[in-house]
Enzyme design. Structure first.
Site: not given
Ligand SMILES: NC(=O)C1=CN([C@@H]2O[C@H](COP(=O)(O)OP(=O)(O)OC[C@H]3O[C@@H](n4cnc5c(N)ncnc54)[C@H](OP(=O)(O)O)[C@@H]3O)[C@@H](O)[C@H]2O)C=CC1
Ligand SMILES: N[C@@H](CC(=O)OP(=O)(O)O)C(=O)O
Length: 343
Positions: A13, A16, A41, A150, A205, A235, A242
């Protein structure tokens, strides 16, 4: 060609997770068979639980799917793509690998573990040899493969061709999009008309992950590259993409034209993977490129655009942070694993 591979998305959800759905919709090899998210969810239909933020329509194929908890016993898939918060990923991804799943993770939890491959296919596909080391050491039937942060992933493919000139040190200043922090990550009142010169753990990182990615796999471990990296992360009020200002010092002191040619000639042969862009590095010669709004969708978000290559050597690099920097990176890793017969 291949049979369909069943794919689950953990954290489906989130920001990413939605990009994973977009990347896997109509994929020639993978079919989404399971969507998992938090207890909040689980049990709901995806169309009701997810707050869809992408410009494309939510695919009909997922709207009616019921979300399951992030539990290996509830997930029906061969490969799981993880977009979970890192703290949670640390325990959960290990449970999935132990239960025999291939885990293609986008989270940072396992990236720097010695027996876990941290891979960008165009840069260090041979590091996937660590999978055998990992399974031997941990006794897992499955395994974990990770993609980098990223900002790291946008810089490292530009450093790879510079290794041939004797890359010694790198300084980088980033201008990172708000989508990198997730939808609720940065308040609009904080970022509009503003720049925030701090992103937690990002500089660490960027200074450590490239050394593993550019290191040598000797058959049992990765010997890190001997390069000094200094990063400063910011940011900025951009939605996606980026941008990075990079200074690279090399023993051979190449000219800007030699560096330009090295970028243009960087064409790793991955055997035509579905998510692989035609050109990994796109070189723009105009004085005012790359720009996130104009260049982030190149190669369907998988190309990295470089420009302003000057004496020094100094240049700019820009890429889509939630596609090349996140979901697209994990999908490309999984495609490579399939091509290698490991999935
Ligand atoms: N955004 C980016 O550009 C990048 C992100 N990342 C990494 O990717 C990962 C996801 O980031 P992002 O999508 O931005 O995060 P979000 O907060 O948008 O989404 C998190 C997701 O994980 C689920 N979730 C959260 N907590 C729990 C839990 N305790 N148990 C089960 N499911 C859980 C949420 O479900 P629900 O909706 O039900 O709460 C949701 O589907 C992170 O590790 C982030 O660091 C890496 C590189 C780039
Ligand atoms: N920290 C990155 C996104 C991210 O979530 O990185 P990482 O996957 O290393 O936690 C940003 O804010 O643009």
């Amino acid at each position: 060609m291949p049979e369909t591979i069943r794919a689950g998305i953990l954290g489906a959800t989130g920001a990413v997770g939605q990009r994973f759905i977009q990347a896997l919709e109509n994929h020639p090899w993978f079919e989404i068979t399971c969507l998992a998210a938090s207890e909040k969810s689980a049990g709901k239909k995806y169309g009701k639980a997810a707050n869809w933020r992408l410009e494309s329509k939510m695919p009909d194929s997922v709207t009616g799917m019921e979300i399951v908890p992030v539990d290996p016993k509830k997930v029906d898939a061969d490969v799981v793509f993880s977009a979970l918060p890192s703290s949670f990923a640390k325990t959960v991804e290990a449970e999935f690998a132990k239960e025999g799943f291939v885990v293609a993770s986008n989270a940072s939890a396992f990236r720097m573990e010695k027996d876990v491959p941290l891979v960008v296919p165009e840069v260090n596909a041979d590091h996937l040899g660590l999978i055998d080391v990992q399974q031997d050491k941990r006794g897992w039937d499955g395994y974990i493969v990770t993609n980098p942060n990223c900002s790291t992933i946008i810089m490292v493919p530009t450093l790879k061709p510079l290794m041939a000139f004797g890359l010694e040190s790198v300084q980088v200043a980033t201008m990172q999009a708000v989508s990198g922090a997730g939808y609720d990550g940065v308040a609009s009142m904080a970022i509009m008309d503003n720049i925030i010169p701090y992103i937690g753990s990002e500089e660490e990182k960027m200074e450590s992950e490239p050394l593993k990615l550019l290191g040598e796999f000797d058959g049992s471990e990765v010997v890190p590259a001997d390069i000094k990296i200094s990063a400063s992360c910011n940011r900025v009020p951009v939605m996606d993409g980026h941008t990075e200002a990079i200074w690279a010092k090399m023993t051979d002191n190449p000219t800007p034209e030699q560096v330009r040619q090295a970028f243009l000639n960087f064409k790793p042969d991955l055997g035509d993977l579905p998510t692989e862009p035609e050109q990994v590095l796109i070189v723009r010669d105009e004085p005012d490129r790359p720009q996130p709004r104009l260049d982030r969708s190149m190669g369907k978000g998988m190309s990295i655009t470089v420009g302003r290559i000057r004496e020094g050597i100094r240049y700019m690099a820009m890429g889509h942070n939630t596609i090349r920097g996140a979901a697209g990176a994990s999908v490309l890793n999984a495609e490579l694993l399939h091509k290698m017969g490991k999935l």
